[in-house]
Structures are given as C-alpha cells and as structure tokens.
Design a protein around this motif. Structure first.
Motif, PDB file in Angstrom:
ATOM      1  N   PHE A  84      44.379  43.664  33.321  1.00  0.00           N
ATOM      2  CA  PHE A  84      45.375  43.008  34.168  1.00  0.00           C
ATOM      3  C   PHE A  84      44.836  42.680  35.562  1.00  0.00           C
ATOM      4  N   ASP A  85      43.609  43.155  35.884  1.00  0.00           N
ATOM      5  CA  ASP A  85      42.993  42.795  37.159  1.00  0.00           C
ATOM      6  C   ASP A  85      42.428  41.378  37.127  1.00  0.00           C
ATOM      7  N   PHE A  86      42.139  40.852  35.923  1.00  0.00           N
ATOM      8  CA  PHE A  86      41.583  39.501  35.846  1.00  0.00           C
ATOM      9  C   PHE A  86      42.262  38.631  34.783  1.00  0.00           C
ATOM     10  N   ASP A  87      43.274  39.159  34.093  1.00  0.00           N
ATOM     11  CA  ASP A  87      44.022  38.368  33.112  1.00  0.00           C
ATOM     12  C   ASP A  87      45.258  37.785  33.797  1.00  0.00           C
ATOM     13  N   ALA A  88      45.328  36.447  33.806  1.00  0.00           N
ATOM     14  CA  ALA A  88      46.436  35.764  34.474  1.00  0.00           C
ATOM     15  C   ALA A  88      47.506  35.304  33.500  1.00  0.00           C
ATOM     16  N   ARG A  98      36.979  35.382  40.282  1.00  0.00           N
ATOM     17  CA  ARG A  98      37.021  36.057  41.580  1.00  0.00           C
ATOM     18  C   ARG A  98      37.555  35.138  42.678  1.00  0.00           C
ATOM     19  N   ASP A  99      37.291  33.808  42.555  1.00  0.00           N
ATOM     20  CA  ASP A  99      37.756  32.872  43.579  1.00  0.00           C
ATOM     21  C   ASP A  99      39.204  32.454  43.380  1.00  0.00           C
ATOM     22  N   GLY A 100      39.884  33.023  42.359  1.00  0.00           N
ATOM     23  CA  GLY A 100      41.297  32.743  42.148  1.00  0.00           C
ATOM     24  C   GLY A 100      41.586  31.661  41.136  1.00  0.00           C
ATOM     25  N   THR A 101      40.588  30.880  40.728  1.00  0.00           N
ATOM     26  CA  THR A 101      40.812  29.852  39.717  1.00  0.00           C
ATOM     27  C   THR A 101      40.964  30.503  38.346  1.00  0.00           C
ATOM     28  N   VAL A 102      41.708  29.825  37.468  1.00  0.00           N
ATOM     29  CA  VAL A 102      41.945  30.367  36.133  1.00  0.00           C
ATOM     30  C   VAL A 102      41.377  29.423  35.077  1.00  0.00           C
ATOM     31  N   PHE A 103      41.116  29.962  33.900  1.00  0.00           N
ATOM     32  CA  PHE A 103      40.591  29.161  32.803  1.00  0.00           C
ATOM     33  C   PHE A 103      41.046  29.793  31.486  1.00  0.00           C
ATOM     34  N   PRO A 104      41.233  28.981  30.437  1.00  0.00           N
ATOM     35  CA  PRO A 104      41.714  29.506  29.158  1.00  0.00           C
ATOM     36  C   PRO A 104      40.592  30.171  28.368  1.00  0.00           C
ATOM     37  N   VAL A 105      40.938  31.256  27.670  1.00  0.00           N
ATOM     38  CA  VAL A 105      39.954  31.982  26.859  1.00  0.00           C
ATOM     39  C   VAL A 105      40.574  32.355  25.508  1.00  0.00           C
TER      40      VAL A 105
END
Length: 211
Positions: free
Chosen positions: A147-151, A180-187
C-alpha cells in the motif's frame, strides 16, 4: 591391493570391513568395482528439526539427481573423517553462495519486477526491474508494503488478496503502481505464497502494461 590409477582421477583409500586401509584406487575404479572406501555424511537441522537436503548433480556417477544428505563427500587418501567433514561443509557454503549469486543475476535480468515479501507483507527482496519501475533504490524498497506504492488497491483489498494467496490460490490481477515521483502506471501482477522454515512468504511478479 594394487589397482591401476588413471591420471588426474581422485584417489581413495580402499578399506576392509574393519575400516583398515588395504590399498588405493581411483574414484571410477572404486565405484565400478564396488570397493569399500571412506566417506562422510553431515546432517544439518534447523531449529524446527527439519533436515536440509540437497539434490545430487546429474553428472554424478552414482545416484544422479537423487536427494542426498546436507553435505557429503569421499575422503581423499590419507584424509581424516573430521577434516573431510569440514572441507565438505566449506565447499557446500561456496556452492550455496554461487547459487545465490546466479539467482541474483537471473532475477536482475528478468523483464518483470520481482517482489518478495514476508508474512507482514513487508518487502524483503526485489530485483533491478522492480527498482527501475518505481524509481527507488533497493535499500529504499526493502521494508515498504504494497500500500506504500499501490495506487489502485486499498489496504483491505490487499489483505484479502494476501489471505487468498496464503490459502494456496495463485492470483492474477491488475492494479496501479505509484512511482517515487508520484506518477502512476498500470501493472499486471502474478502472485502466490509459500512457506519456508515455518514462515509465510509472498512472491509477486509485476509487469508494466502501460505500453
């Protein structure tokens, strides 16, 4: 007892039923003729009294690819049992470190991110691709939780997925990761769980599907 010895072959002491040396022979001769010779087997147990075993190499001339004791080997001619046991343990440690290095190389060249987590879902190991995809160094990722990096998933959903994986289900699902820079991407994530030495671990392979 005199047996011709091939050059460069290992030399073993041949013994009688009282473990008295009656001659020497090359490894191949000893095995082919079934001659009695000296060997040691070391058994290693963890705190749960589980026995560590290893699989013999396919190139072994006896019992290839069978499970074997923790460390074992033949005594060289004139070698003591204690010296042989210590030598075999040291060689086993070297082989284990080499195996770990090979695994690290393979993992770091994988095209998917590799996340290994403990029973609390804390990250304990990652590969290079995982670091590159999120923009963190390895040491920075260690200790984080999904949950620290899953948006895309909340803590309750992540806990439910962990429960299903812990029950033996292999999971495939899509979500969003936050760099880390706040941008998100699908995985796309493939995840399951396993137990080792009485502890639960979770493994997740993460693929960037933004392209």
């Amino acid at each position: 007892l005199h047996i011709p010895v091939q050059r460069f072959d290992e030399i073993f002491d041949v013994v009688n039923d009282r473990d008295e040396v009656i001659g020497q022979a090359a490894r191949r001769e000893v095995h082919e003729r079934g001659l009695k010779h000296r060997a040691v087997h070391v058994l290693l147990f963890n705190p749960r009294h589980e026995l560590f075993v290893q699989r013999r190499a396919a190139t072994k001339d006896t019992f290839p690819q069978r499970y074997d004791s923790s460390a074992s080997g033949h005594l060289a001619s004139g070698e003591t049992y204690d010296a042989c046991a210590i030598r075999e343990l040291r060689e086993a440690e070297v082989r284990l470190r080499a195996s770990e290095a090979r695994f690290r190389t393979f993992a770091d060249h994988a095209t998917d991110g590799f996340f290994l987590m403990d029973e609390h879902l804390g990250v304990i190991d990652v590969n290079r691709r995982a670091c590159e995809s999120l923009g963190y160094g390895r040491d920075e990722l260690i200790g984080l939780r999904p949950f620290d990096f899953d948006a895309g998933l909340d803590a309750a959903t992540i806990a439910e997925l962990a429960r299903r994986a812990g029950a033996g289900e292999t999971l495939t699902f899509e979500t969003l990761h936050r760099r880390r820079d706040g941008t998100v991407f699908p995985v796309e994530i493939h995840s399951d769980a396993f137990r080792q030495e009485g502890r639960q671990y979770y493994l997740a392979l993460v693929r960037d599907i933004s392209e």
